[in-house]
Design a protein around this motif. Structure first.
Motif, PDB file in Angstrom:
ATOM      1  N   VAL A 132       0.862  -1.188   0.000  1.00  0.00           N
ATOM      2  CA  VAL A 132       0.000   0.000   0.000  1.00  0.00           C
ATOM      3  C   VAL A 132       0.891   1.227   0.000  1.00  0.00           C
ATOM      4  CG1 VAL A 132      -1.733   1.289   1.289  1.00  0.00           C
ATOM      5  CG2 VAL A 132      -1.861  -1.208   1.201  1.00  0.00           C
ATOM      6  N   HIS A 133       0.583   2.176  -0.882  1.00  0.00           N
ATOM      7  CA  HIS A 133       1.321   3.431  -0.971  1.00  0.00           C
ATOM      8  C   HIS A 133       0.347   4.588  -0.830  1.00  0.00           C
ATOM      9  CE1 HIS A 133       3.955   0.473  -2.955  1.00  0.00           C
ATOM     10  NE2 HIS A 133       4.953   1.236  -2.556  1.00  0.00           N
ATOM     11  N   MET A 134       0.788   5.622  -0.168  1.00  0.00           N
ATOM     12  CA  MET A 134      -0.070   6.750   0.146  1.00  0.00           C
ATOM     13  C   MET A 134      -0.686   7.361  -1.118  1.00  0.00           C
ATOM     14  SD  MET A 134      -1.620   8.919   2.004  1.00  0.00           S
ATOM     15  CE  MET A 134      -1.086   8.515   3.657  1.00  0.00           C
ATOM     16  N   ALA A 135      -2.033   7.434  -1.117  1.00  0.00           N
ATOM     17  CA  ALA A 135      -2.828   8.095  -2.169  1.00  0.00           C
ATOM     18  C   ALA A 135      -2.657   7.458  -3.535  1.00  0.00           C
ATOM     19  CB  ALA A 135      -2.498   9.587  -2.233  1.00  0.00           C
ATOM     20  N   GLU A 136      -2.268   6.198  -3.582  1.00  0.00           N
ATOM     21  CA  GLU A 136      -2.142   5.482  -4.864  1.00  0.00           C
ATOM     22  C   GLU A 136      -3.097   4.296  -4.863  1.00  0.00           C
ATOM     23  OE1 GLU A 136       1.853   4.378  -5.720  1.00  0.00           O
ATOM     24  OE2 GLU A 136       2.548   6.451  -5.958  1.00  0.00           O
ATOM     25  N   ASN A 137      -4.035   4.300  -5.829  1.00  0.00           N
ATOM     26  CA  ASN A 137      -5.050   3.253  -5.905  1.00  0.00           C
ATOM     27  C   ASN A 137      -4.528   2.033  -6.660  1.00  0.00           C
ATOM     28  OD1 ASN A 137      -6.816   4.973  -4.573  1.00  0.00           O
ATOM     29  ND2 ASN A 137      -7.720   5.746  -6.475  1.00  0.00           N
ATOM     30  N   ILE A 138      -5.074   0.895  -6.308  1.00  0.00           N
ATOM     31  CA  ILE A 138      -4.780  -0.365  -7.007  1.00  0.00           C
ATOM     32  C   ILE A 138      -6.124  -1.019  -7.310  1.00  0.00           C
ATOM     33  CG2 ILE A 138      -3.731  -2.649  -6.842  1.00  0.00           C
ATOM     34  CD1 ILE A 138      -1.695  -1.508  -4.915  1.00  0.00           C
ATOM     35  N   LYS A 139      -6.370  -1.352  -8.567  1.00  0.00           N
ATOM     36  CA  LYS A 139      -7.659  -1.940  -8.935  1.00  0.00           C
ATOM     37  C   LYS A 139      -7.752  -3.408  -8.525  1.00  0.00           C
ATOM     38  CE  LYS A 139      -8.964   1.143 -12.703  1.00  0.00           C
ATOM     39  NZ  LYS A 139      -9.384   1.226 -14.138  1.00  0.00           N
ATOM     40  N   CYS A 140      -6.764  -4.184  -8.871  1.00  0.00           N
ATOM     41  CA  CYS A 140      -6.773  -5.593  -8.478  1.00  0.00           C
ATOM     42  C   CYS A 140      -5.356  -6.137  -8.643  1.00  0.00           C
ATOM     43  CB  CYS A 140      -7.746  -6.406  -9.333  1.00  0.00           C
ATOM     44  SG  CYS A 140      -7.823  -8.155  -8.879  1.00  0.00           S
ATOM     45  N   LYS A 141      -4.840  -6.716  -7.557  1.00  0.00           N
ATOM     46  CA  LYS A 141      -3.467  -7.223  -7.599  1.00  0.00           C
ATOM     47  C   LYS A 141      -3.402  -8.534  -6.848  1.00  0.00           C
ATOM     48  CE  LYS A 141       1.321  -5.823  -6.688  1.00  0.00           C
ATOM     49  NZ  LYS A 141       2.201  -4.780  -6.145  1.00  0.00           N
ATOM     50  N   LEU A 142      -2.604  -9.447  -7.391  1.00  0.00           N
ATOM     51  CA  LEU A 142      -2.371 -10.718  -6.708  1.00  0.00           C
ATOM     52  C   LEU A 142      -1.518 -10.486  -5.468  1.00  0.00           C
ATOM     53  CD1 LEU A 142      -1.670 -12.905  -9.851  1.00  0.00           C
ATOM     54  CD2 LEU A 142      -3.583 -13.208  -8.294  1.00  0.00           C
ATOM     55  N   LEU A 143      -1.879 -11.160  -4.389  1.00  0.00           N
ATOM     56  CA  LEU A 143      -1.193 -10.913  -3.126  1.00  0.00           C
ATOM     57  C   LEU A 143       0.146 -11.635  -3.048  1.00  0.00           C
ATOM     58  CD1 LEU A 143      -1.368  -9.539  -0.373  1.00  0.00           C
ATOM     59  CD2 LEU A 143      -2.568 -11.536   0.499  1.00  0.00           C
ATOM     60  N   CYS A 144       0.177 -12.874  -3.474  1.00  0.00           N
ATOM     61  CA  CYS A 144       1.436 -13.608  -3.346  1.00  0.00           C
ATOM     62  C   CYS A 144       1.631 -14.649  -4.441  1.00  0.00           C
ATOM     63  CB  CYS A 144       1.517 -14.287  -1.974  1.00  0.00           C
ATOM     64  SG  CYS A 144       0.198 -15.480  -1.672  1.00  0.00           S
ATOM     65  N   HIS A 145       0.851 -14.558  -5.488  1.00  0.00           N
ATOM     66  CA  HIS A 145       0.946 -15.571  -6.533  1.00  0.00           C
ATOM     67  C   HIS A 145       1.331 -14.928  -7.857  1.00  0.00           C
ATOM     68  CE1 HIS A 145      -1.568 -17.528  -3.534  1.00  0.00           C
ATOM     69  NE2 HIS A 145      -2.465 -16.580  -3.721  1.00  0.00           N
ATOM     70  N   LYS A 146       1.620 -15.771  -8.791  1.00  0.00           N
ATOM     71  CA  LYS A 146       1.758 -15.367 -10.177  1.00  0.00           C
ATOM     72  C   LYS A 146       0.601 -15.985 -10.963  1.00  0.00           C
ATOM     73  CE  LYS A 146       5.721 -13.238  -9.608  1.00  0.00           C
ATOM     74  NZ  LYS A 146       5.862 -11.780  -9.779  1.00  0.00           N
ATOM     75  N   ARG A 147       0.389 -15.474 -12.150  1.00  0.00           N
ATOM     76  CA  ARG A 147      -0.663 -16.040 -12.990  1.00  0.00           C
ATOM     77  C   ARG A 147      -0.376 -17.523 -13.258  1.00  0.00           C
ATOM     78  NH1 ARG A 147      -1.715 -13.101 -18.606  1.00  0.00           N
ATOM     79  NH2 ARG A 147       0.537 -13.414 -18.661  1.00  0.00           N
ATOM     80  N   ASN A 148      -1.420 -18.324 -13.236  1.00  0.00           N
ATOM     81  CA  ASN A 148      -1.334 -19.781 -13.448  1.00  0.00           C
ATOM     82  C   ASN A 148      -0.556 -20.501 -12.352  1.00  0.00           C
ATOM     83  OD1 ASN A 148      -2.698 -19.437 -15.937  1.00  0.00           O
ATOM     84  ND2 ASN A 148      -0.751 -19.017 -16.987  1.00  0.00           N
ATOM     85  N   ASN A 149      -0.458 -19.832 -11.189  1.00  0.00           N
ATOM     86  CA  ASN A 149       0.237 -20.481 -10.065  1.00  0.00           C
ATOM     87  C   ASN A 149      -0.562 -20.244  -8.779  1.00  0.00           C
ATOM     88  OD1 ASN A 149       2.174 -21.807  -8.545  1.00  0.00           O
ATOM     89  ND2 ASN A 149       3.392 -19.953  -8.238  1.00  0.00           N
ATOM     90  N   PRO A 150      -1.750 -20.858  -8.661  1.00  0.00           N
ATOM     91  CA  PRO A 150      -2.585 -20.626  -7.487  1.00  0.00           C
ATOM     92  C   PRO A 150      -2.026 -21.321  -6.253  1.00  0.00           C
ATOM     93  CG  PRO A 150      -3.562 -22.318  -8.864  1.00  0.00           C
ATOM     94  CD  PRO A 150      -2.360 -21.806  -9.609  1.00  0.00           C
ATOM     95  N   MET A 151      -2.578 -20.925  -5.085  1.00  0.00           N
ATOM     96  CA  MET A 151      -2.200 -21.583  -3.839  1.00  0.00           C
ATOM     97  C   MET A 151      -2.953 -22.906  -3.730  1.00  0.00           C
ATOM     98  SD  MET A 151      -2.501 -20.136   0.075  1.00  0.00           S
ATOM     99  CE  MET A 151      -1.079 -19.065  -0.087  1.00  0.00           C
ATOM    100  N   ASN A 152      -2.257 -23.920  -3.273  1.00  0.00           N
ATOM    101  CA  ASN A 152      -2.852 -25.244  -3.127  1.00  0.00           C
ATOM    102  C   ASN A 152      -2.933 -25.609  -1.646  1.00  0.00           C
ATOM    103  OD1 ASN A 152      -3.157 -26.455  -5.944  1.00  0.00           O
ATOM    104  ND2 ASN A 152      -1.051 -25.716  -6.014  1.00  0.00           N
TER     105      ASN A 152
END
Length: 623
Positions: free
Chosen positions: A89-109
């Motif tokens: 999180v950065h002051m006054a900077e919005n994020i629409k949608c971001k993965l927390l700890c994964h990469k694409r095609n690499n879900p948590m199991n």
């Protein structure tokens, strides 16, 4: 400028004007500066067992390093384990949608065992607690029927639907800032909206960023085959007119002020009622009796009318088990001073909810250091009762109450440790508590006893006869149990409303912050218990029963019986605890609360009765 005209308005004025003393200075951020999001714990009102944030298989920090914030004693005992998270999180900077700890095609199991563990927490309605700039996260709940908005601390880990568990794996962090100057910002709001998003309903923009469609399916926690999922988050900043000093108002909204004022008015009415009884006794009965006793006429008729003077040669006869009595009174003095100073400091705003654990830490340290005063007055009382073994009395005074508390908590701690809860007190903390007890509290009580025994005993206005007088048969309403029930109802009525909010804060994970009202109620409690004790002891002496020492203590603590009854009622009507260990915890901790309140009120009542008896016997002429 705040104008405080009455002491009991301090708390109301402070919070209604946004004045707040958290004990920490405001932090100013530049635009784009990184702001840490920390996790505190997970809690549930159904289990009363807090857990660390990473007790579940959630997203760990990218570097794999867990950084735990240095905690005070109160935070450890509350089960707080403040640790870093992976949210960026950065002051006054919005994020629409971001993965927390994964990469694409690499879900948590999650394995079947991990899924079952998560589903169990969701079923028990666990809440997750986060912090941003020392401000706890809140969730707004809107009642569809009434459109009323309420605040929940933390956010729900998930929800149950048709017997299945679904996890809230997308968080929308709603943050507010107040522009302090052109280039500096302060965090003044932290809310969250939770969503459950199935992994197949995420659209990926790149390896780190994603997009959530309008028609989404919730993420099931599959206990049969395991669970595959993504954790995502979005950040939305908004400018606010709320100043930093008022940012806690959302949590400390004073919507129940009228109830508290009703409690105060009710308590004052109780005081006037007791004062009327005392006035009748003191002005009409006692003054008339003393006038007759001090006159030389109609002595025989006077003796037949009343009996409190007849026991003048036995009223100050030392009670049985005088060492235990001195220890109990000493413990009560220690608790009284600790409670009085703690509530007064909290009323000034120095132990506010923002300083997590500060209230409990202050109470423990004050109790430890009040051992000096408790030992001093306990020694003088023991010396007055002609006690000779002051070293043994000092040891009993310094260990009686702490041993009960420590022993009970130590026993309950085994069950908490068995559940791997963060509420379990670590071994190092236990050693620290033992050091406070044996290295500070016990020596201070001994010092107090040493100086107290060197002082003159409390002086009594009449001598004690060698042969004890026979106590006549007492009327039925002077039975100890009946006296306890009669004496306890009025002080309990004075504290009932505040007791309800204190129970909510302890067992339903809510903030308690109205220490101004609590201080006033505490003062009313002291006065009402003192008045009740004087009235009951006077009636006892009129019945020629001079065994008032223990009885004044036991009867004055009668309101603790009503607190015990209320705690049982609260358990069955307000809480939804069905498991054995949470029930055991409730019984153990509530039992300690009842014992503490009994020692507190019993000691107040004893000293009120003791002062009253010395005064009335000093006012008459004894042949």
């Amino acid at each position: 400028m705040f104008k405080v005209e009455f002491l009991f308005l301090v708390n109301l004025i402070l919070y209604s004007h946004g004045f707040y003393v958290p004990g920490v200075a405001p932090v100013e951020f530049k635009k784009g500066q990184r702001i840490e999001v920390k996790a505190v714990k997970m809690t549930s009102i159904h289990t009363q067992l807090p857990y660390e944030y990473y007790s579940l298989p959630l997203c760990i920090p990218k570097n794999g390093t867990f950084i735990y914030k240095s905690e005070n004693l109160g935070e450890v005992l509350r089960g707080d384990r403040i640790v870093n998270t992976n949210y960026e999180v950065h002051m006054a900077e919005n994020i629409k949608c971001k993965l927390l700890c994964h990469k694409r095609n690499n879900p948590m199991n999650w394995s079947v065992e991990e899924s079952e563990k998560v589903a169990s927490r969701i079923e028990h309605e666990y809440f997750v607690h986060l912090l941003v700039d020392n401000l706890p996260v809140a969730t707004k709940i809107i009642n569809i029927d009434t459109s009323e908005r309420t605040i929940e601390q933390g956010y729900r880990l998930g929800f149950m639907s048709k017997g299945k568990a679904y996890i809230n794996n997308h968080l929308k962090l709603l943050l507010k800032y107040h522009r302090h100057s052109q280039d500096s910002y302060r965090v003044v709001g932290f809310e969250v909206e939770t969503f459950s998003v199935d992994k197949d309903h995420l659209t990926f923009i790149d390896d780190n960023y994603c997009q959530i469609g309008s028609d989404i399916k919730p993420q099931l926690v599959n206990e049969d085959t395991g669970t595959k999922l993504y954790f995502t988050y979005s950040v939305e900043w908004g400018e606010s007119d709320i100043e930093w000093a008022s940012r806690w108002d959302i949590y400390l909204g004073m919507k129940d002020v009228q109830i508290h004022w009703f409690s105060i008015v009710n308590s004052i009415v109780v005081l006037f009622f007791l004062s009327g009884i005392l006035t009748m006794i003191m002005v009409r009965t006692l003054r008339r009796d003393i006038a007759k006793y001090n006159s030389d006429e109609n002595i025989e008729d006077m003796i037949e009318e009343t009996g409190w003077k007849l026991v003048h040669g036995d009223v100050f006869r030392p009670p049985p088990k005088r060492m235990l009595f001195a220890a109990v009174i000493g413990s009560g003095i220690q608790i009284f001073l600790m409670a009085l100073i703690t509530i007064f400091i909290a009323m000034l705003g120095m132990l506010s909810p923002a300083s997590r654990g500060a209230l409990m830490t202050s109470a423990i340290l004050l109790y430890v250091f009040m051992g000096l005063i408790a030992g001093y007055y306990s020694a003088r009382l023991y010396n007055t009762m002609k006690g000779k073994q002051w070293k043994q009395a000092a040891f009993l005074t310094s260990t009686l109450y702490p041993a009960i508390v420590f022993g009970t908590c130590f026993f309950l701690n085994f069950f908490i440790m068995g559940k791997h809860s963060s509420g379990a007190v670590p071994f190092s903390t236990m050693l620290a508590l033992l050091c406070l007890w044996f290295c500070i509290s016990v020596p201070l009580v001994y010092f107090g006893y040493y100086f107290g025994c060197r002082k003159q005993p409390f002086q009594h206005p009449v001598r004690t006869n060698f042969i004890p007088r026979k106590v006549p048969e007492q009327v039925w309403y002077m039975n100890t149990l009946i006296c306890i029930m009669m004496a306890g109802i009025l002080p309990f009525g004075a504290v009932f409303i505040e007791l309800f909010f204190i129970f909510n804060a302890i067992w339903e994970n809510q903030f308690y912050y109205l220490f101004g009202f609590l201080f006033l109620v505490f003062c009313i409690l002291v006065v009402s218990v003192s008045q009740i004790s004087i009235v009951m002891v006077y009636f006892q002496l009129c019945g020629e029963d001079y065994h008032w020492w223990w009885k004044s203590f036991i009867i004055s603590g009668g309101s603790a019986v009503y607190i015990l009854i209320y705690s049982i009622f609260y358990f069955f009507t307000k809480l939804e605890i069905t498991e054995f260990i949470p029930t055991l915890l409730y019984i153990g901790y509530t039992g300690l609360m009842v014992l503490t309140f009994w020692l507190l009120t019993g000691t107040i009542g004893f000293f009120a009765a003791y002062t009253f008896i010395r005064k009335i016997y000093a006012a008459v002429k004894i042949d």
